[in-house]
Design an enzyme around this catalytic site. Structure first.
Site, short mmCIF file in Angstrom:
data_model
loop_
_atom_site.label_atom_id
_atom_site.label_comp_id
_atom_site.label_asym_id
_atom_site.label_seq_id
_atom_site.Cartn_x
_atom_site.Cartn_y
_atom_site.Cartn_z
N ASP A 1 0.86 -1.17 0.00
CA ASP A 1 0.00 0.00 0.00
C ASP A 1 0.90 1.23 0.00
O ASP A 1 1.90 1.28 0.72
CB ASP A 1 -0.85 -0.01 1.29
CG ASP A 1 -2.24 0.54 1.08
OD1 ASP A 1 -2.34 1.67 0.56
OD2 ASP A 1 -3.21 -0.13 1.47
N ASP B 1 -3.29 4.78 -2.23
CA ASP B 1 -4.37 5.30 -1.41
C ASP B 1 -4.88 6.64 -1.95
O ASP B 1 -4.09 7.50 -2.35
CB ASP B 1 -3.83 5.50 0.02
CG ASP B 1 -4.91 5.74 1.05
OD1 ASP B 1 -5.75 4.85 1.25
OD2 ASP B 1 -4.91 6.84 1.65
N GLU C 1 -6.74 3.77 -5.73
CA GLU C 1 -8.01 3.78 -5.00
C GLU C 1 -8.76 5.04 -5.41
O GLU C 1 -8.30 6.15 -5.15
CB GLU C 1 -7.77 3.78 -3.49
CG GLU C 1 -9.09 3.64 -2.73
CD GLU C 1 -9.06 4.21 -1.31
OE1 GLU C 1 -9.87 3.79 -0.50
OE2 GLU C 1 -8.23 5.10 -1.04
N HIS D 1 -11.30 -2.96 3.70
CA HIS D 1 -11.23 -2.60 5.12
C HIS D 1 -12.02 -1.33 5.46
O HIS D 1 -12.03 -0.91 6.61
CB HIS D 1 -9.76 -2.42 5.51
CG HIS D 1 -9.11 -1.29 4.76
ND1 HIS D 1 -8.91 -1.32 3.40
CD2 HIS D 1 -8.67 -0.10 5.18
CE1 HIS D 1 -8.35 -0.19 3.03
NE2 HIS D 1 -8.20 0.57 4.08
N ASP D 2 -12.64 -0.71 4.48
CA ASP D 2 -13.44 0.50 4.73
C ASP D 2 -14.94 0.25 4.59
O ASP D 2 -15.74 1.15 4.83
CB ASP D 2 -13.07 1.60 3.71
CG ASP D 2 -11.64 2.07 3.83
OD1 ASP D 2 -11.08 2.03 4.94
OD2 ASP D 2 -11.07 2.49 2.80
O1 TEU Z 1 -9.86 5.39 2.11
C1 TEU Z 1 -10.37 6.50 1.43
C2 TEU Z 1 -11.78 6.73 1.62
O2 TEU Z 1 -12.38 7.36 0.79
C3 TEU Z 1 -12.41 6.23 2.88
O3 TEU Z 1 -12.41 7.32 3.71
C4 TEU Z 1 -13.75 5.65 2.68
O4 TEU Z 1 -14.53 6.35 1.78
C5 TEU Z 1 -14.53 5.61 3.96
O5 TEU Z 1 -13.69 5.20 4.97
C6 TEU Z 1 -15.70 4.69 3.85
O6 TEU Z 1 -16.23 4.42 5.11
C7 TEU Z 1 -8.48 5.26 2.23
C8 TEU Z 1 -8.17 4.05 3.07
O7 TEU Z 1 -8.65 2.91 2.43
C9 TEU Z 1 -8.75 4.26 4.43
O8 TEU Z 1 -8.61 3.13 5.25
C10 TEU Z 1 -8.05 5.43 5.05
O9 TEU Z 1 -8.63 5.71 6.30
C11 TEU Z 1 -8.14 6.67 4.16
O10 TEU Z 1 -7.87 6.40 2.80
C12 TEU Z 1 -7.12 7.69 4.58
O11 TEU Z 1 -5.84 7.24 4.25
#
Ligand code: TEU
Length: 521
Positions: free
Chosen positions: A89, A191, A254, A315-316
């Site tokens: 990542d 990211d 992403e 994971h989000d």
């Molecule tokens: O996620 C980007 C993002 O857009 C997230 O905020 C997502 O939309 C949201 O959490 C949905 O619930 C990336 C990573 O995947 C995330 O884990 C990080 O927290 C974020 O960037 C900041 O680096």
């Protein structure tokens, strides 16, 4: 097929309740057995863990909680020995506020690194420089009393955004990529790549007319000026050129954008990512019409020679098993692994892990903590991997950083490995068929039939047997009837032992059943 590992939650080898790199090494044989071709590791770099690793304080090292650089080198070697790939990542949009670069930048307006981050004077009325909001709640501007300016953070205030308009920042970040490429990693998941460049004039974002109170406060505005700026593609191209100079490497961006805008992130002539993640299915209603239309739409918008990809979890997001229900996990598996394109599988989805309700006082995710009334915590999808029926699901010897699902004695890798009817066995079988059939790997996609229950499509590669996929999204039996004359063998059913049953035009499909049919030429 890409398998996403969230290192904190995969396997704890040293009994501190947090997963680590040695824990991952210990499970590589399992991943190989399953049919994984490429791993993507969420961040394992030094971090104060305000956002669990997405706040990096050193881009070229390993956080002691995850192990050592020797462990990483060992992991990479072990992955390659098994003929798998390793993607790491890369989090270029922001660092941790504890990164020495930000500490220097913050120390004074005259510091040479001041411009490495985004500093602005207050508005004439003394307020924030503009109305931009942070993804994790509140204003995106943080006031620094000492130097009397605000700095910009698209996420937490502990995650200041780097200034990608500054060439020194670009050089430093490309050096960080080079560090991992020199080690031999096979690529990067980048990211929030669409956030890298902000409007040069810092204009206010417009109000979002569709905002609903249960949404994150960030959605009150449309991020028209804070994200997806045309100049972002110039910096992405620089990353891509670096990758290309190392030979066959991959860059996946992403990007959460509507498909029309997302497609611009395909860098087919070497001027962008190989793929932007396709998150469309995460927000599509779970029914054959909606899914069928989403797939058609994505396929039709894809640039010429653009290679598709599909995601059902990360994971989000909510766990797919919780979103579609236990009875549909087989359909989800078949859909993810038989559509045209690269699938990304989130750890634990292969055993049907579900969202775990985390009591309020155990919530760890800052997105959940900062907006407590909105149910936005991402912890439920980040719980420890369930390996076996030992305490804590065999993830750790001690209580893990986040509670293990109560269902671990039933839902675990060991138990499902020995059960031919488990969801894990289904994933393994589909992957094994996929890997030996060109039509499923690279063949065209064509919708054959959509009813209120069924989504049926064909995958065809010239010179090879075509495949018909039948997915029953309903919990009642259904009937497949074809106008064309079809004949073939059922290679797999998600609901019954049907191996090599004969298939012809009319076929009775069980409730929740998915079928892979190899057609006779
Ligand atoms: O996620 C980007 C993002 O857009 C997230 O905020 C997502 O939309 C949201 O959490 C949905 O619930 C990336 C990573 O995947 C995330 O884990 C990080 O927290 C974020 O960037 C900041 O680096």
């Amino acid at each position: 097929m890409i398998y996403q590992i969230y290192p904190r939650s995969f396997r704890d080898s040293n009994g501190d309740g947090v997963g680590d790199l040695l824990g991952i090494i210990g499970q590589l044989d399992y991943l190989k057995w399953l049919g994984v071709e490429c791993l993507w590791l969420s961040p394992f770099y030094p971090s104060p863990m305000a956002d669990f690793g997405y706040d990096i304080s050193n881009y070229c090292a390993v956080d002691p909680i995850f192990g050592t650089m020797e462990d990483f080198d060992h992991l990479l070697q072990e992955v390659h020995t098994r003929n798998m790939k390793l993607m790491v990542d890369f989090v270029p949009n922001h660092s941790s506020s504890e990164h020495p670069w930000f500490q220097a930048s913050k120390s004074s307006k005259a510091d040479p690194k001041r411009d490495w981050y985004i500093w602005r004077d207050p508005a004439p009325d003394g307020g924030t420089p503009n109305n931009w909001l942070a993804m994790f709640g509140g204003s995106a501007w943080e006031w620094d009393e000492q130097s009397r300016q605000h700095y910009y953070h698209g996420f937490l205030s502990e995650q200041p955004d780097l200034n990608w308009r500054n060439p020194e920042v670009i050089t430093a970040m490309l050096d960080a990529m080079r560090f991992w490429l020199d080690k031999g990693v096979d690529g990067f998941r980048v990211d929030v790549i669409w956030h890298l460049i902000k409007d040069a004039m810092f204009r206010d974002n417009p109000v979002n007319p569709d905002y609903q109170p249960d949404m994150a406060t960030y959605n009150q505005l449309l991020p028209v000026f804070s994200t997806d700026q045309p100049e972002v593609h110039e910096v992405i191209s620089q990353m891509r050129r670096l990758l290309d100079s190392y030979g066959e490497k991959v860059m996946i961006g992403e990007v959460y954008l509507p498909l029309e805008k997302l497609m611009r992130y395909y860098g087919l002539s070497g001027d962008g990512a190989h793929m932007p993640f396709n998150f469309k299915l995460l927000e599509t209603r779970w029914d054959p019409n909606a899914i069928g239309a989403a797939v058609e739409n994505y396929e039709s918008l894809l640039p010429k020679d653009g290679w598709p990809n599909w995601v059902l979890g990360n994971h989000d997001q909510r766990r797919i098993a919780s979103r579609v229900g236990k009875s549909q996990v087989g359909i989800a598996a078949l859909l993810l692994l038989t559509l045209r394109g690269t699938p990304t599988l989130y750890y634990g989805d292969e055993i049907g892990m579900e969202d775990v309700q985390i009591p309020k006082d155990e919530i760890r995710d800052p997105q959940g903590i900062n907006m407590p009334d909105k149910n936005l915590s991402r912890d439920p999808a980040r719980t420890p991997m369930q390996w076996d029926n030992r305490p804590f699901g065999g993830f750790s010897e001690v209580a893990p950083w986040l509670r293990v699902s109560a269902d671990y004695e039933e839902v675990n890798v060991r138990k499902q490995m020995s059960n031919h009817e488990s969801i894990l066995s289904l994933y393994k079988q589909i992957l094994s068929i996929r890997q030996s059939e060109p039509s499923l790997q690279i063949g065209n996609y064509r919708t054959v039939l959509i009813t209120s229950q069924l989504l049926c499509y064909m995958r065809e590669e010239q010179g090879n047997p075509a495949f018909l996929i039948i997915l029953n999204f309903s919990n009642t039996d259904a009937r497949f009837e074809s106008r064309d004359s079809l004949a073939g063998d059922v290679l797999l059913s998600s609901q019954r032992q049907l191996d090599f049953a004969f298939f012809s035009n009319g076929f009775s499909v069980l409730a929740n059943e998915g079928l892979i049919i190899k057609l006779k030429k």
